[in-house]
Motif scaffolding. Structure first.
Motif, PDB file in Angstrom:
ATOM      1  N   ALA A  38      37.742  46.536  39.007  1.00 12.43           N
ATOM      2  CA  ALA A  38      36.856  47.265  38.094  1.00 12.43           C
ATOM      3  C   ALA A  38      36.782  46.574  36.741  1.00 12.43           C
ATOM      4  CB  ALA A  38      37.351  48.703  37.928  1.00 12.43           C
ATOM      5  N   PHE A  39      37.915  46.059  36.273  1.00 10.85           N
ATOM      6  CA  PHE A  39      37.971  45.418  34.964  1.00 10.85           C
ATOM      7  C   PHE A  39      37.107  44.159  34.926  1.00 10.85           C
ATOM      8  CE2 PHE A  39      39.713  42.798  31.597  1.00 10.85           C
ATOM      9  CZ  PHE A  39      39.924  43.718  30.578  1.00 10.85           C
ATOM     10  N   ILE A  40      37.303  43.279  35.904  1.00  9.35           N
ATOM     11  CA  ILE A  40      36.549  42.020  35.908  1.00  9.35           C
ATOM     12  C   ILE A  40      35.055  42.286  36.060  1.00  9.35           C
ATOM     13  CG2 ILE A  40      36.145  39.895  37.207  1.00  9.35           C
ATOM     14  CD1 ILE A  40      39.171  39.765  37.712  1.00  9.35           C
ATOM     15  N   ASN A  41      34.688  43.233  36.904  1.00  8.48           N
ATOM     16  CA  ASN A  41      33.268  43.553  37.069  1.00  8.48           C
ATOM     17  C   ASN A  41      32.647  44.032  35.757  1.00  8.48           C
ATOM     18  OD1 ASN A  41      32.714  42.901  39.796  1.00  8.48           O
ATOM     19  ND2 ASN A  41      33.780  44.722  40.494  1.00  8.48           N
ATOM     20  N   LYS A  42      33.395  44.853  35.007  1.00  6.05           N
ATOM     21  CA  LYS A  42      32.890  45.336  33.719  1.00  6.05           C
ATOM     22  C   LYS A  42      32.813  44.208  32.686  1.00  6.05           C
ATOM     23  CE  LYS A  42      31.544  49.520  33.882  1.00  6.05           C
ATOM     24  NZ  LYS A  42      30.120  49.815  33.591  1.00  6.05           N
TER      25      LYS A  42
ATOM     26  N   GLY B 274      47.040  42.521  29.884  1.00  5.39           N
ATOM     27  CA  GLY B 274      48.288  43.198  29.545  1.00  5.39           C
ATOM     28  C   GLY B 274      49.475  42.299  29.815  1.00  5.39           C
ATOM     29  N   TYR B 275      50.636  42.917  30.006  1.00 13.83           N
ATOM     30  CA  TYR B 275      51.871  42.146  30.126  1.00 13.83           C
ATOM     31  C   TYR B 275      52.610  42.402  31.439  1.00 13.83           C
ATOM     32  CZ  TYR B 275      50.545  42.080  25.286  1.00 13.83           C
ATOM     33  OH  TYR B 275      49.806  41.957  24.140  1.00 13.83           O
ATOM     34  N   SER B 276      52.033  43.248  32.294  1.00 13.16           N
ATOM     35  CA  SER B 276      52.601  43.458  33.624  1.00 13.16           C
ATOM     36  C   SER B 276      51.449  43.510  34.617  1.00 13.16           C
ATOM     37  CB  SER B 276      53.417  44.760  33.655  1.00 13.16           C
ATOM     38  OG  SER B 276      52.597  45.861  33.294  1.00 13.16           O
ATOM     39  N   HIS B 277      51.767  43.487  35.893  1.00 12.22           N
ATOM     40  CA  HIS B 277      50.713  43.444  36.902  1.00 12.22           C
ATOM     41  C   HIS B 277      50.034  44.798  37.065  1.00 12.22           C
ATOM     42  CE1 HIS B 277      52.282  39.612  39.128  1.00 12.22           C
ATOM     43  NE2 HIS B 277      52.067  39.432  37.852  1.00 12.22           N
ATOM     44  N   TYR B 278      48.732  44.742  37.370  1.00 15.23           N
ATOM     45  CA  TYR B 278      47.953  45.948  37.604  1.00 15.23           C
ATOM     46  C   TYR B 278      47.504  45.980  39.062  1.00 15.23           C
ATOM     47  CZ  TYR B 278      47.848  46.162  32.538  1.00 15.23           C
ATOM     48  OH  TYR B 278      48.227  46.212  31.218  1.00 15.23           O
ATOM     49  N   PRO B 279      47.288  47.172  39.618  1.00 12.91           N
ATOM     50  CA  PRO B 279      46.813  47.267  41.001  1.00 12.91           C
ATOM     51  C   PRO B 279      45.447  46.607  41.162  1.00 12.91           C
ATOM     52  CG  PRO B 279      47.562  49.415  40.186  1.00 12.91           C
ATOM     53  CD  PRO B 279      47.508  48.492  38.997  1.00 12.91           C
ATOM     54  N   ASP B 280      45.124  46.260  42.389  1.00 14.09           N
ATOM     55  CA  ASP B 280      43.874  45.543  42.663  1.00 14.09           C
ATOM     56  C   ASP B 280      42.633  46.347  42.279  1.00 14.09           C
ATOM     57  OD1 ASP B 280      45.167  43.303  43.579  1.00 14.09           O
ATOM     58  OD2 ASP B 280      45.050  43.860  45.702  1.00 14.09           O
ATOM     59  N   ASP B 281      42.694  47.690  42.405  1.00 14.26           N
ATOM     60  CA  ASP B 281      41.499  48.477  42.079  1.00 14.26           C
ATOM     61  C   ASP B 281      41.176  48.402  40.585  1.00 14.26           C
ATOM     62  OD1 ASP B 281      43.750  50.059  41.419  1.00 14.26           O
ATOM     63  OD2 ASP B 281      42.632  51.930  41.696  1.00 14.26           O
ATOM     64  N   ILE B 282      42.223  48.355  39.743  1.00 10.90           N
ATOM     65  CA  ILE B 282      42.007  48.211  38.305  1.00 10.90           C
ATOM     66  C   ILE B 282      41.494  46.806  37.988  1.00 10.90           C
ATOM     67  CG2 ILE B 282      43.191  48.069  36.072  1.00 10.90           C
ATOM     68  CD1 ILE B 282      44.938  50.402  36.999  1.00 10.90           C
TER      69      ILE B 282
ATOM     70  N   GLU C  23      44.774  34.751  42.937  1.00  9.70           N
ATOM     71  CA  GLU C  23      43.789  34.729  44.016  1.00  9.70           C
ATOM     72  C   GLU C  23      42.792  35.889  43.948  1.00  9.70           C
ATOM     73  OE1 GLU C  23      43.773  33.920  48.836  1.00  9.70           O
ATOM     74  OE2 GLU C  23      45.672  34.169  47.769  1.00  9.70           O
ATOM     75  N   LYS C  24      43.283  37.103  43.745  1.00  8.77           N
ATOM     76  CA  LYS C  24      42.398  38.270  43.723  1.00  8.77           C
ATOM     77  C   LYS C  24      41.433  38.196  42.543  1.00  8.77           C
ATOM     78  CE  LYS C  24      41.085  42.354  45.205  1.00  8.77           C
ATOM     79  NZ  LYS C  24      40.435  42.521  46.533  1.00  8.77           N
ATOM     80  N   ALA C  25      41.938  37.803  41.371  1.00  8.10           N
ATOM     81  CA  ALA C  25      41.074  37.685  40.189  1.00  8.10           C
ATOM     82  C   ALA C  25      39.990  36.638  40.418  1.00  8.10           C
ATOM     83  CB  ALA C  25      41.911  37.336  38.960  1.00  8.10           C
ATOM     84  N   MET C  26      40.361  35.547  41.083  1.00  9.01           N
ATOM     85  CA  MET C  26      39.372  34.501  41.379  1.00  9.01           C
ATOM     86  C   MET C  26      38.297  35.026  42.315  1.00  9.01           C
ATOM     87  SD  MET C  26      41.953  31.218  41.809  1.00  9.01           S
ATOM     88  CE  MET C  26      40.650  30.092  42.348  1.00  9.01           C
ATOM     89  N   GLN C  27      38.696  35.736  43.353  1.00  8.95           N
ATOM     90  CA  GLN C  27      37.730  36.289  44.326  1.00  8.95           C
ATOM     91  C   GLN C  27      36.747  37.243  43.654  1.00  8.95           C
ATOM     92  OE1 GLN C  27      40.219  38.184  47.221  1.00  8.95           O
ATOM     93  NE2 GLN C  27      40.807  36.273  48.245  1.00  8.95           N
ATOM     94  N   VAL C  28      37.283  38.144  42.832  1.00  4.68           N
ATOM     95  CA  VAL C  28      36.439  39.160  42.190  1.00  4.68           C
ATOM     96  C   VAL C  28      35.496  38.512  41.179  1.00  4.68           C
ATOM     97  CG1 VAL C  28      36.438  41.244  40.759  1.00  4.68           C
ATOM     98  CG2 VAL C  28      38.167  40.967  42.550  1.00  4.68           C
ATOM     99  N   THR C  29      36.004  37.547  40.417  1.00  5.67           N
ATOM    100  CA  THR C  29      35.166  36.844  39.433  1.00  5.67           C
ATOM    101  C   THR C  29      34.014  36.126  40.120  1.00  5.67           C
ATOM    102  OG1 THR C  29      37.061  36.527  37.952  1.00  5.67           O
ATOM    103  CG2 THR C  29      35.166  35.080  37.620  1.00  5.67           C
TER     104      THR C  29
END
Length: 631
Positions: A101-105, A90-98, A127-133
């Motif tokens: 869930a998104f990256i896992n899916k 998207g074009y704005s930041h999303y909370p960590d829970d979203i 950083e968070k996206a890297m950790q989850v990935t």
């Protein structure tokens, strides 16, 4: 010493995003997918960027189903996507829970490599996206966004890359989205990163300024591991360099890719036939593209500016906008021009030019950017702009997502009964209004491949067909409505709404006629539309306010082409209703344009007498949205 160069193919994502406004449909990808799988590519970039939004919004497709189908056909080559860090797709930041869930899916549905970037190179947003990935088991490709400014030095890029390696990146991508990387700079930068990092380096360039092939050859010489290319019918212009050129240039050298030119041209023929069938143009480099070193605007952004200005009948002002963009960019702290900051800077520049007054209209996203909600700008924002935008508000200094409450459960409840999977909930989290509209159409059996209708030629606006219908709606023959107007004047009825052939015509007492496009497809607004049934008749008690001739009535017009929204979210209360008293600076509505949600504010204090646009419908530049009686 041999150092075979590997190739990532971007045809199914960045290629058509850059040249065809992302309009290649899944049905056009699948016949060639297995062949692409046999080519020997390092990876296939097939998802991310704008594809998710466009699938839902314009192609009547489920982007998750596209990913699953491609995965089914591509069995050996790794699939790759582009992820905008904390902004996901998207074009704005999303909370960590979203985000989690998104990256896992995404990984669960078949993604192998996730290229993660932040427009500002603010590592906190990656950083968070890297950790989850990493935890999900996919390859983390962290990105250094390349641009040119007084603060974007070679040392800045090295420091950023080293920090990303420390955070667990499996590889680093140098992302040159505007084609600004000169060949010898490319050599120096790659050589420096290879000397200090222990992970592979990939280079992503756009052809726009004409230097990308040279940048790739020098990068190969410096030891780069992978470069991004597209099949020749989807290359050049705002896209990547053609794979055929790069492969031929390196043949017989220590960097030989090992790819078969015969096979590459057979694949190219498929895309060439498709290009002709769809009426799409080739990638071309225009003079405005060659001036990229002055305005630093990526090719996709230029295409967007051209289509926006064409719609606003202001294409002759493109040069003014291209001159304004570097000024705005400097004032906003030299952000690299990549989504979403390219839209933020570009939209502000367009508004500055079209309104004739700099920063008279400031989109909500620009305000959020200045306040720090997109991250830390590379340089200090011009204090005079900060004061104008922020007023008495303070800038935030923390990671923007730290201020966001978990939201997934709330969204799941909102879309209950409409969403049929966790993927649906995540689509809704990305683009609430667009996804809900898609789900409702799916329920009616109206989704699926509609390639011929959805495809548009380069430079045409994304909603070209809707805009055409809007213009047709304006051509309703008023003479044919004369009899109905007479009837209105002789009765207590104040308003009649008629809907036919995708156009809603409103006739009000006093001879006021307006036409609005509805969701149904339209060809021509027929002269006999007034006789269409059923008609909705409103009595004075049920009717909205009717505007009598009044010199105190001040119109509020659309400052841009876009989509009109009365509320900030589908289930939220409207900003204003008929009869409300508004004050100067109060939000009246949102116009979604150029990928931004732009709040339109009142310039006078007064009473809202009439709302002249329909929620969720397209509006044109200069179209009246409200009538306000001045107080």
């Amino acid at each position: 010493m041999s150092h075979r160069l590997k190739i990532t193919d971007t045809t199914l994502r960045d290629g058509h995003q850059s040249l065809w406004a992302t309009r290649m449909a899944t049905e056009d990808m699948l016949p060639i997918a297995e062949r692409l799988d046999q080519m020997g590519y390092h990876s296939l970039e097939v998802w991310g960027g704008a594809t998710f939004d466009v699938c839902l919004r314009f192609l009547n497709e489920d982007p998750w189903e596209r990913l699953r189908l491609i995965r089914k056909h591509v069995k050996t080559t790794p699939l790759q996507m582009l992820l905008r860090g904390q902004s996901l797709l998207g074009y704005s930041h999303y909370p960590d829970d979203i985000l989690e869930a998104f990256i896992n899916k995404v990984v669960e549905n078949g993604m192998d490599i996730i290229r993660i970037f932040d427009a500002l190179n603010d590592i906190r947003n990656m950083e968070k996206a890297m950790q989850v990935t990493k935890k999900a088991g996919a390859h983390v490709q962290a990105t250094v966004v390349y641009t040119v400014s007084p603060v974007h030095t070679t040392e800045h890029y090295l420091e950023t890359a080293l920090r990303l390696e420390d955070l667990g990146a499996d590889s680093i991508c140098i992302k040159d989205m505007a084609g600004l990387l000169a060949p010898f700079k490319s050599y120096d930068l790659v050589k420096l990163l290879k000397a200090h990092l222990n992970i592979p380096i990939q280079l992503h360039c756009h052809y726009i300024g004409g230097m990308a092939v040279g940048a790739y050859l020098k990068a190969a010489e410096a030891g780069v591991d992978v470069v991004d290319t597209a099949s020749v019918p989807m290359a050049f212009g705002a896209s990547q360099p053609p794979v055929e050129t790069v492969v031929r240039a390196l043949k017989g050298t220590p960097y030989d890719t090992g790819l078969s030119l015969k096979s590459l041209f057979e694949v190219a023929q498929y895309f060439e036939d498709l290009r002709r069938e769809l009426g799409q143009q080739r990638g071309v480099t225009r003079i405005s593209d060659m001036r990229v070193f002055e305005h630093q605007v990526p090719g996709g952004m230029i295409s967007n500016l051209v289509s926006q200005l064409e719609e606003q009948k202001a294409l002759d002002r493109l040069d003014e906008v291209l001159e304004e963009i570097p000024k705005v960019r400097e004032e906003l702290g030299y952000p690299p021009l990549v989504t979403p900051t390219s839209q933020i800077v570009g939209t502000q520049a367009v508004l500055n030019v079209l309104t004739g007054q700099r920063y008279k209209l400031i989109p909500g996203e620009v305000k959020l950017y200045v306040q720090g909600y997109y991250g830390q700008p590379p340089a200090t924002i011009d204090p005079s702009i900060s004061r104008k935008v922020l007023g008495d508000k303070e800038m935030i200094t923390c990671r923007p997502a730290d201020l966001l409450e978990p939201k997934l459960d709330k969204l799941r409840d909102e879309i209950k009964g409409v969403a049929i999977s966790q993927e649906d909930v995540l689509s809704y989290a990305m683009f609430p209004q667009v996804a809900r509209k898609f789900f409702e159409a799916r329920k009616r059996g109206e989704t699926g491949p509609h390639r011929k209708d959805a495809s548009v030629k380069p430079g045409a606006p994304a909603d070209a067909n809707v805009t055409k219908r809007t213009k047709e709606a304006k051509n309703v023959n008023l003479n044919e409505l004369r009899e109905l107007i007479k009837v209105l004047d002789q009765t207590d009825i104040t308003e009649i709404d008629l809907e036919s052939d995708g156009v809603k015509v409103s006739i009000r007492k006093g001879g006021k006629v307006s036409a609005t496009v509805t969701s149904a497809p339209a060809s021509t607004v027929a002269a006999e539309a007034p006789q269409a049934a059923p008609a909705k008749v409103e009595t004075p008690a049920a009717s909205a306010s009717v505007a009598a001739p009044d010199s105190d009535l001040i119109p509020v017009t659309a400052p841009m082409v876009g989509t009109f929204y009365q509320a900030p979210a589908p289930d939220a209360d409207p900003f204003v209703k008929i009869g409300d008293t508004v004050k100067v600076g109060q939000a009246l509505c949102i116009i979604e344009a150029m990928k931004l949600m732009n709040e339109i504010e009142a310039e006078i204090t007064g009473e809202v007498v009439e709302i002249l646009a329909e929620n969720g419908q397209p509006v044109e530049y200069g179209q009246k949205l409200f009538l306000i009686r001045k107080k």
